[in-house]
Write a protein that holds these residues in place. Structure first.
Motif, mmCIF file in Angstrom:
data_model
loop_
_atom_site.group_PDB
_atom_site.id
_atom_site.type_symbol
_atom_site.label_atom_id
_atom_site.label_comp_id
_atom_site.label_asym_id
_atom_site.label_seq_id
_atom_site.Cartn_x
_atom_site.Cartn_y
_atom_site.Cartn_z
ATOM 1 N N ASP A 121 17.485 54.770 9.303
ATOM 2 C CA ASP A 121 17.178 53.483 8.252
ATOM 3 C C ASP A 121 18.446 53.993 7.092
ATOM 4 O OD1 ASP A 121 16.226 52.960 5.891
ATOM 5 O OD2 ASP A 121 14.268 52.495 6.657
ATOM 6 N N SER A 124 20.288 49.709 3.441
ATOM 7 C CA SER A 124 19.148 48.976 2.760
ATOM 8 C C SER A 124 19.133 48.480 1.427
ATOM 9 C CB SER A 124 17.769 50.004 3.258
ATOM 10 O OG SER A 124 17.461 50.399 4.473
ATOM 11 N N PRO A 125 19.824 47.676 1.111
ATOM 12 C CA PRO A 125 20.003 47.289 -0.490
ATOM 13 C C PRO A 125 18.926 46.308 -0.551
ATOM 14 C CG PRO A 125 21.440 46.113 0.903
ATOM 15 C CD PRO A 125 20.836 47.034 1.869
ATOM 16 N N ASN A 126 18.382 46.183 -1.970
ATOM 17 C CA ASN A 126 17.642 45.432 -2.584
ATOM 18 C C ASN A 126 18.314 43.873 -2.809
ATOM 19 O OD1 ASN A 126 15.603 47.376 -2.358
ATOM 20 N ND2 ASN A 126 16.304 47.981 -4.511
ATOM 21 N N TYR A 161 16.791 48.307 6.202
ATOM 22 C CA TYR A 161 15.445 48.179 5.944
ATOM 23 C C TYR A 161 15.691 47.252 4.433
ATOM 24 C CZ TYR A 161 10.724 49.269 4.045
ATOM 25 O OH TYR A 161 9.302 49.262 3.637
ATOM 26 N N GLY A 163 15.572 45.508 1.225
ATOM 27 C CA GLY A 163 14.523 45.340 0.096
ATOM 28 C C GLY A 163 14.536 43.921 -0.211
ATOM 29 N N GLU A 260 11.707 44.621 4.393
ATOM 30 C CA GLU A 260 10.491 44.855 3.984
ATOM 31 C C GLU A 260 9.469 43.890 4.184
ATOM 32 O OE1 GLU A 260 9.846 46.880 0.003
ATOM 33 O OE2 GLU A 260 11.772 47.790 -0.011
ATOM 34 N N TYR A 310 5.333 50.638 -2.477
ATOM 35 C CA TYR A 310 6.568 51.028 -1.516
ATOM 36 C C TYR A 310 6.097 52.127 -0.335
ATOM 37 C CZ TYR A 310 11.473 52.760 -1.038
ATOM 38 O OH TYR A 310 12.539 53.257 -0.740
ATOM 39 N N ASP A 314 6.260 51.608 3.547
ATOM 40 C CA ASP A 314 7.107 52.731 4.558
ATOM 41 C C ASP A 314 6.148 53.169 5.609
ATOM 42 O OD1 ASP A 314 9.689 53.210 4.352
ATOM 43 O OD2 ASP A 314 9.399 53.921 2.362
ATOM 44 N N TYR A 332 15.680 58.768 7.357
ATOM 45 C CA TYR A 332 16.003 57.717 6.320
ATOM 46 C C TYR A 332 17.117 58.254 5.507
ATOM 47 C CZ TYR A 332 11.429 56.155 7.876
ATOM 48 O OH TYR A 332 10.302 55.682 8.568
ATOM 49 N N THR A 334 18.678 58.343 1.865
ATOM 50 C CA THR A 334 18.569 57.764 0.454
ATOM 51 C C THR A 334 19.078 58.926 -0.370
ATOM 52 O OG1 THR A 334 16.498 58.466 -0.588
ATOM 53 C CG2 THR A 334 16.405 56.596 1.125
ATOM 54 N N GLN A 338 14.977 60.001 -4.244
ATOM 55 C CA GLN A 338 13.637 59.412 -3.471
ATOM 56 C C GLN A 338 12.841 60.611 -2.615
ATOM 57 O OE1 GLN A 338 13.730 55.638 -1.767
ATOM 58 N NE2 GLN A 338 15.348 54.860 -3.009
ATOM 59 N N HIS A 341 9.046 60.579 -2.765
ATOM 60 C CA HIS A 341 8.529 59.458 -2.306
ATOM 61 C C HIS A 341 8.411 59.810 -0.625
ATOM 62 C CE1 HIS A 341 7.945 55.658 -0.416
ATOM 63 N NE2 HIS A 341 9.238 55.587 0.251
ATOM 64 N N PHE A 342 9.520 60.350 -0.070
ATOM 65 C CA PHE A 342 9.346 60.700 1.462
ATOM 66 C C PHE A 342 8.602 61.919 1.660
ATOM 67 C CE2 PHE A 342 13.287 57.773 1.093
ATOM 68 C CZ PHE A 342 12.948 56.920 2.113
HETATM 69 N N1 ARG Z 1 15.851 49.584 -0.699
HETATM 70 C C1 ARG Z 1 15.508 50.953 -1.125
HETATM 71 C C2 ARG Z 1 16.529 51.270 -2.367
HETATM 72 O O1 ARG Z 1 17.480 50.287 -2.511
HETATM 73 C C3 ARG Z 1 15.894 51.875 -0.121
HETATM 74 C C4 ARG Z 1 15.165 51.765 0.958
HETATM 75 C C5 ARG Z 1 15.378 53.228 1.884
HETATM 76 N N2 ARG Z 1 14.262 52.900 2.952
HETATM 77 C C6 ARG Z 1 12.939 53.247 3.242
HETATM 78 N N3 ARG Z 1 12.567 53.086 4.172
HETATM 79 N N4 ARG Z 1 12.381 53.266 2.346
HETATM 80 O O2 ARG Z 1 16.300 52.060 -3.186
#
Ligand code: ARG
Length: 565
Positions: A121, A124-126, A161, A163, A260, A310, A314, A332, A334, A338, A341-342
């Motif tokens: 993964d 993964s941009p928002n 993934y 966002g 997501e 979030y 996940d 993942y 990132t 983060q 979070h993980f």
């Molecule tokens: N979209 C998130 C961001 O821009 C990153 C996602 C990472 N992947 C995940 N499965 N949480 O910060």
């Protein structure tokens, strides 16, 4: 390639046995080391590992054992130095190693990950925001790790993934309805989405009711309001158009685009499972999983109003991925920001008793900045990735014009060198370290840079275009610049495996730089074309092996090969 190691260890094991002690060949193999300095030989046995067994001092063991290797087949000599027994290969070993490198086949790599699957993964941009420097790390590290695992025989699933589901989408919908139109969006693209999003932020400071409207709009979206869904799809399309262009420039392709939004209907079952397993606690109206036993703040599962978060998404996504792909690893990529979070939601899946939990991996990386300027993603002070690429390409072009180096299509070469330079810089240091880009350090053709690797690759390719490889160098005796290069090239497969195990592309980039240095030493010390006979054939073969390995390293890092510079 391992036979000489084995035959050495058989002799060591036999020697130990004659002394009334016991050492298996496998145990001896585990003791063997590769000296970092080739002056100390090609292999070394640290004899202190045998001290206890033989009740003797390491230096005594080394010098006695040395006698066992007089005239040993495949070895030029053995030397006892300070408790080590160092082995020097004879020419024949180098010639066989070179033959293997020419074939460009690496059976240990194919074997390593055979039948295994890794889901990656990354990027993964928002949606509704352009790529900025903050996206560079996840995108290129993720891609490199994926290429490295592929080279190790894994089946890889590159997953974006996106966002594309959250209250920010509610804000965008409200803003769109108030201040924009389909036509504007079509003509201005993602910039228009950014404009109205910034505008929303400013307006909401004076009129907080806008935030309520946004929440309501998101709820409508969740409830399947067709008008809103259509606007949301438009946002997604416009964003994807922009992202695909950047990915194309970088030569990155994803296998799956599961954003997501895909997981909305998969969360209730997870929440129910957490409840059934009595893992949920109500805290001030919100549902959480208490992680105090592991010194972590609680994982937030449901907000007070019942909406998901979030971590909830996940967990649902990982569960779905396991059911879909039966992964051996799910990783993942990132920013290190983060990490908590993980760690939190990984722990929750463990508490749920998911046995795939242990196969979840977080691959964090440090911050990337430019010329000392930190990225400020929320202010207007954003460094856009496409601007960085454009500038790098323009600068590469200027260098190429000035040095008059490029023979081929200058535009194509500048694009490959400029972008490759930025990518290499992002992969050059241990990923957890913060990277500060400077144009000097990124683009110089002489430093530890992408252009240096591409240039060396092109140099090897150009020699091969001009020479004729016919083989036939069985009785050639290589010089030290040549044996050093072969030794380094032979480390390729183990290097790739190490970089996979550590999820660390910099192991590959550093290796490529070492190969370049040794190849350039060889190139300057040893005449290749016109040296004639076995010498020329051997040197062409060595050049071809270098080209293979450097080409593979560039591929792994996600940097274009340049046949000509
Ligand atoms: N979209 C998130 C961001 O821009 C990153 C996602 C990472 N992947 C995940 N499965 N949480 O910060």
């Amino acid at each position: 390639m391992n036979d000489i190691r084995t035959s050495i260890c058989e002799r060591v094991s036999a020697y130990v046995n004659t002394k009334g002690a016991n050492l298996s060949v496998d145990e001896a193999l585990a003791f063997l080391e590769t000296p970092s300095d080739s002056k100390l030989g090609d292999l070394a046995l640290p004899c202190f590992k045998l001290s206890k067994l033989l009740r003797a001092r390491p230096d005594g063991i080394a010098s006695e054992l040395k006698g066992e290797f007089d005239g040993f087949e495949g070895l030029e000599r053995a030397e006892a130095v300070g408790g080590y027994l160092n082995f020097f290969f004879g020419s024949a070993k180098y010639l066989t190693d070179l033959d293997a490198l020419i074939k460009d086949e690496y059976p240990i790599l194919d074997e390593y990950g055979k039948g295994k699957i890794i889901v990656l993964d990354f990027s993964s941009p928002n949606i509704a925001k352009r790529f900025h420097l903050g996206h560079l790390g996840t995108t290129v590290i993720g891609n490199a790790v994926r290429n490295i695992y592929k080279a190790c025989g894994y089946k890889t699933v590159a997953l974006n993934y996106l966002g594309d589901w959250g209250t920010q989408n509610g804000k965008q919908i409200v803003a769109f309805k108030k201040w924009s139109s389909r036509e504007r969006l079509e003509s201005e693209g993602i910039k228009e989405l950014e404009r109205i999003y910034v505008m929303f932020g400013k307006e909401a400071e004076n009129d907080p009711s806008l935030n309520d409207q946004a929440r309501a709009a998101f709820r409508e979206l969740e409830n399947g309001n067709e008008e809103y869904l259509e606007i949301w799809r438009l946002f997604k399309d416009i964003s994807m158009r922009e992202y695909t262009q950047t990915y194309k420039r970088l030569g990155i392709e994803f296998d799956v685009w599961d954003g997501e939004s895909l997981y909305t209907d998969k969360m209730p079952a997870i929440v129910q499972e957490l409840r059934d397993k009595e893992l949920l606690k109500i805290d001030d109206g919100a549902s959480i999983v208490d992680l105090s036993e592991w010194n972590m703040p609680p994982a937030l599962i449901l907000k007070r109003d019942g909406s998901t978060l979030y971590p909830t998404r996940d967990i649902a996504a990982a569960n779905y991925r396991y059911n879909t792909y039966k992964f051996d690893k799910c990783a993942y990529v990132t920013s290190a920001g983060q990490s908590l979070h993980f760690a939190q939601w990984f722990k929750v899946t463990e508490m749920m008793g998911k046995d795939w939990s242990k196969n979840l991996v977080h691959i964090p990386y440090g911050t990337m900045s430019f010329g000392g300027e930190k990225l400020a993603s929320r202010t207007g002070n954003i460094i856009l990735l496409n601007d960085v690429f454009d500038e790098a390409v323009a600068k590469a072009r200027a260098i190429i014009e000035e040095k008059n180096v490029a023979n081929g299509n200058k535009e194509e070469i500048s694009e490959a060198v400029g972008i490759g330079a930025v990518v290499f810089s992002a992969l050059a240091n241990g990923r957890i370290k913060d990277t500060n880009f400077t144009w000097e350090g990124t683009l110089s053709f002489e430093g530890n840079t992408g252009p240096y690797v591409q240039y060396t690759y092109a140099r090897a390719a150009s020699v091969l275009r001009r020479g004729e490889m016919k083989g036939g160098y069985e009785s050639y005796s290589p010089e030290s610049a040549e044996t050093e290069l072969i030794r380094k090239l032979s480390e390729y497969a183990e290097t790739v495996i190490r970089s996979a195990e550590e999820y660390e592309p910099s192991i590959v980039s550093r290796f490529a730089l070492n190969v370049c240095t040794l190849f350039n030493q060889f190139y300057h010390n040893c005449r290749i074309l016109g040296s004639g006979g076995e010498t020329e054939q051997f040197r062409l073969a060595l050049t071809a092996a270098t080209r293979n390995i450097l080409g593979r390293c560039l591929d792994l890092l996600g940097i274009k090969r340049t046949e000509e510079i």
